[in-house]
Design a protein around this motif. Structure first.
Motif, PDB file in Angstrom:
ATOM      1  N   ARG A  97       0.830  -1.203   0.000  1.00  0.00           N
ATOM      2  CA  ARG A  97       0.000   0.000   0.000  1.00  0.00           C
ATOM      3  C   ARG A  97       0.872   1.263   0.000  1.00  0.00           C
ATOM      4  O   ARG A  97       1.905   1.317   0.649  1.00  0.00           O
ATOM      5  N   TRP A  98       0.375   2.279  -0.691  1.00  0.00           N
ATOM      6  CA  TRP A  98       1.141   3.526  -0.796  1.00  0.00           C
ATOM      7  C   TRP A  98       1.136   4.292   0.510  1.00  0.00           C
ATOM      8  O   TRP A  98       2.099   4.989   0.841  1.00  0.00           O
ATOM      9  N   SER A  99       0.026   4.187   1.272  1.00  0.00           N
ATOM     10  CA  SER A  99      -0.167   5.080   2.410  1.00  0.00           C
ATOM     11  C   SER A  99       0.746   4.747   3.583  1.00  0.00           C
ATOM     12  O   SER A  99       1.281   5.665   4.221  1.00  0.00           O
ATOM     13  N   ASP A 100       0.912   3.450   3.860  1.00  0.00           N
ATOM     14  CA  ASP A 100       1.662   3.072   5.058  1.00  0.00           C
ATOM     15  C   ASP A 100       2.552   1.852   4.846  1.00  0.00           C
ATOM     16  O   ASP A 100       3.045   1.278   5.819  1.00  0.00           O
ATOM     17  N   ASP A 101       2.708   1.451   3.577  1.00  0.00           N
ATOM     18  CA  ASP A 101       3.505   0.271   3.241  1.00  0.00           C
ATOM     19  C   ASP A 101       2.953  -1.021   3.844  1.00  0.00           C
ATOM     20  O   ASP A 101       3.698  -1.995   4.016  1.00  0.00           O
ATOM     21  N   SER A 102       1.662  -1.027   4.136  1.00  0.00           N
ATOM     22  CA  SER A 102       1.047  -2.287   4.539  1.00  0.00           C
ATOM     23  C   SER A 102       1.162  -3.277   3.388  1.00  0.00           C
ATOM     24  O   SER A 102       1.114  -2.890   2.217  1.00  0.00           O
ATOM     25  N   THR A 103       1.320  -4.540   3.728  1.00  0.00           N
ATOM     26  CA  THR A 103       1.462  -5.568   2.698  1.00  0.00           C
ATOM     27  C   THR A 103       0.381  -6.631   2.830  1.00  0.00           C
ATOM     28  O   THR A 103      -0.094  -6.920   3.942  1.00  0.00           O
ATOM     29  N   TYR A 104       0.018  -7.192   1.703  1.00  0.00           N
ATOM     30  CA  TYR A 104      -1.022  -8.209   1.635  1.00  0.00           C
ATOM     31  C   TYR A 104      -0.546  -9.312   0.700  1.00  0.00           C
ATOM     32  O   TYR A 104       0.082  -9.033  -0.321  1.00  0.00           O
ATOM     33  N   TYR A 105      -0.882 -10.549   1.057  1.00  0.00           N
ATOM     34  CA  TYR A 105      -0.381 -11.687   0.310  1.00  0.00           C
ATOM     35  C   TYR A 105      -1.491 -12.705   0.056  1.00  0.00           C
ATOM     36  O   TYR A 105      -2.409 -12.872   0.867  1.00  0.00           O
ATOM     37  N   ALA A 106      -1.351 -13.397  -1.055  1.00  0.00           N
ATOM     38  CA  ALA A 106      -2.197 -14.564  -1.286  1.00  0.00           C
ATOM     39  C   ALA A 106      -1.797 -15.638  -0.280  1.00  0.00           C
ATOM     40  O   ALA A 106      -0.633 -15.742   0.113  1.00  0.00           O
ATOM     41  N   ASP A 107      -2.759 -16.433   0.127  1.00  0.00           N
ATOM     42  CA  ASP A 107      -2.469 -17.490   1.108  1.00  0.00           C
ATOM     43  C   ASP A 107      -1.391 -18.443   0.613  1.00  0.00           C
ATOM     44  O   ASP A 107      -0.591 -18.951   1.400  1.00  0.00           O
ATOM     45  N   SER A 108      -1.343 -18.647  -0.694  1.00  0.00           N
ATOM     46  CA  SER A 108      -0.409 -19.620  -1.257  1.00  0.00           C
ATOM     47  C   SER A 108       1.055 -19.167  -1.151  1.00  0.00           C
ATOM     48  O   SER A 108       1.959 -20.000  -1.282  1.00  0.00           O
ATOM     49  N   VAL A 109       1.289 -17.871  -0.924  1.00  0.00           N
ATOM     50  CA  VAL A 109       2.669 -17.390  -0.859  1.00  0.00           C
ATOM     51  C   VAL A 109       3.007 -16.790   0.501  1.00  0.00           C
ATOM     52  O   VAL A 109       4.164 -16.433   0.747  1.00  0.00           O
ATOM     53  N   LYS A 110       2.023 -16.678   1.368  1.00  0.00           N
ATOM     54  CA  LYS A 110       2.249 -16.063   2.669  1.00  0.00           C
ATOM     55  C   LYS A 110       3.337 -16.805   3.433  1.00  0.00           C
ATOM     56  O   LYS A 110       3.343 -18.035   3.497  1.00  0.00           O
ATOM     57  N   GLY A 111       4.264 -16.044   3.991  1.00  0.00           N
ATOM     58  CA  GLY A 111       5.370 -16.639   4.724  1.00  0.00           C
ATOM     59  C   GLY A 111       6.564 -17.001   3.862  1.00  0.00           C
ATOM     60  O   GLY A 111       7.650 -17.288   4.380  1.00  0.00           O
ATOM     61  N   ARG A 112       6.393 -16.970   2.534  1.00  0.00           N
ATOM     62  CA  ARG A 112       7.502 -17.300   1.620  1.00  0.00           C
ATOM     63  C   ARG A 112       7.910 -16.091   0.771  1.00  0.00           C
ATOM     64  O   ARG A 112       9.088 -15.960   0.426  1.00  0.00           O
ATOM     65  N   PHE A 113       6.953 -15.251   0.420  1.00  0.00           N
ATOM     66  CA  PHE A 113       7.206 -14.093  -0.438  1.00  0.00           C
ATOM     67  C   PHE A 113       7.121 -12.818   0.392  1.00  0.00           C
ATOM     68  O   PHE A 113       6.325 -12.727   1.336  1.00  0.00           O
ATOM     69  N   THR A 114       7.917 -11.827  -0.011  1.00  0.00           N
ATOM     70  CA  THR A 114       7.896 -10.529   0.644  1.00  0.00           C
ATOM     71  C   THR A 114       7.928  -9.432  -0.412  1.00  0.00           C
ATOM     72  O   THR A 114       8.813  -9.423  -1.277  1.00  0.00           O
ATOM     73  N   VAL A 115       6.966  -8.524  -0.328  1.00  0.00           N
ATOM     74  CA  VAL A 115       6.931  -7.383  -1.243  1.00  0.00           C
ATOM     75  C   VAL A 115       7.472  -6.154  -0.507  1.00  0.00           C
ATOM     76  O   VAL A 115       7.196  -5.949   0.683  1.00  0.00           O
ATOM     77  N   SER A 116       8.250  -5.357  -1.224  1.00  0.00           N
ATOM     78  CA  SER A 116       8.835  -4.152  -0.624  1.00  0.00           C
ATOM     79  C   SER A 116       9.053  -3.118  -1.716  1.00  0.00           C
ATOM     80  O   SER A 116       8.876  -3.407  -2.908  1.00  0.00           O
ATOM     81  N   ARG A 117       9.412  -1.916  -1.305  1.00  0.00           N
ATOM     82  CA  ARG A 117       9.666  -0.872  -2.298  1.00  0.00           C
ATOM     83  C   ARG A 117      10.885  -0.058  -1.896  1.00  0.00           C
ATOM     84  O   ARG A 117      11.219   0.052  -0.715  1.00  0.00           O
ATOM     85  N   ASP A 118      11.547   0.498  -2.912  1.00  0.00           N
ATOM     86  CA  ASP A 118      12.644   1.447  -2.706  1.00  0.00           C
ATOM     87  C   ASP A 118      12.245   2.709  -3.444  1.00  0.00           C
ATOM     88  O   ASP A 118      12.367   2.784  -4.671  1.00  0.00           O
ATOM     89  N   ASN A 119      11.750   3.678  -2.703  1.00  0.00           N
ATOM     90  CA  ASN A 119      11.233   4.888  -3.347  1.00  0.00           C
ATOM     91  C   ASN A 119      12.325   5.661  -4.082  1.00  0.00           C
ATOM     92  O   ASN A 119      12.066   6.268  -5.122  1.00  0.00           O
ATOM     93  N   ALA A 120      13.528   5.625  -3.560  1.00  0.00           N
ATOM     94  CA  ALA A 120      14.625   6.350  -4.203  1.00  0.00           C
ATOM     95  C   ALA A 120      14.922   5.791  -5.591  1.00  0.00           C
ATOM     96  O   ALA A 120      15.353   6.521  -6.483  1.00  0.00           O
ATOM     97  N   LYS A 121      14.678   4.499  -5.767  1.00  0.00           N
ATOM     98  CA  LYS A 121      14.918   3.852  -7.053  1.00  0.00           C
ATOM     99  C   LYS A 121      13.632   3.673  -7.856  1.00  0.00           C
ATOM    100  O   LYS A 121      13.667   3.098  -8.943  1.00  0.00           O
ATOM    101  N   ASN A 122      12.520   4.136  -7.283  1.00  0.00           N
ATOM    102  CA  ASN A 122      11.215   3.984  -7.948  1.00  0.00           C
ATOM    103  C   ASN A 122      10.963   2.534  -8.354  1.00  0.00           C
ATOM    104  O   ASN A 122      10.492   2.247  -9.459  1.00  0.00           O
ATOM    105  N   THR A 123      11.261   1.646  -7.430  1.00  0.00           N
ATOM    106  CA  THR A 123      11.253   0.215  -7.713  1.00  0.00           C
ATOM    107  C   THR A 123      10.501  -0.530  -6.615  1.00  0.00           C
ATOM    108  O   THR A 123      10.610  -0.194  -5.438  1.00  0.00           O
TER     109      THR A 123
END
Length: 122
Positions: free
Chosen positions: A51-77
């Motif tokens: 999420r843009w507002s607070d960097d909250s993350t949400y995952y599909a049950d099939s990947v929860k605990g294995r995948f991690t989403v993150s962002r680097d605003n300085a790199k726009n990535t």
């Protein structure tokens, strides 16, 4: 707006990959960003969102605990770290900018990257 996804490849089961999604024309910090995947013959499915507002993350049950989403605003990535990969994770992975609506539905996203192939061998 262009989204360029990269980082896919062939990996053995149990291995890891990190996908990247670089945005041009938009500042990712101002948007909720999602990752989806599509396997051959299957519909595109939600994987994760940050999420843009607070960097909250949400995952599909099939990947929860294995995948991690993150962002680097300085790199726009935005990144998707994928650990303990399974053969069923094999798919083309897409990043997208959330527009409006339910976060796990593809129709809620407006801009899509071209996708990057992830293949997990058993």
């Amino acid at each position: 707006v262009q989204l360029q996804a990269s980082g896919g490849g062939l990996v053995q089961a149990g291995g890891s990959l990190r996908l990247s999604c670089v945005a041009s024309g938009r500042t990712v910090s101002r948007y909720s960003m999602g990752w989806f995947r599509q396997a051959p013959g299957k519909e595109r499915e939600f994987v994760a969102q940050i999420r843009w507002s607070d960097d909250s993350t949400y995952y599909a049950d099939s990947v929860k605990g294995r995948f991690t989403v993150s962002r680097d605003n300085a790199k726009n990535t935005v990144y998707l770290q994928m650990n303990t990969l399974k053969p069923e994770d094999t798919a083309v992975y897409y990043c997208a900018i959330h527009a409006s609506g339910t976060y796990y539905l593809p129709a809620a996203y407006r801009y899509w990257g071209q996708g990057t192939q992830v293949t997990v061998s058993s």
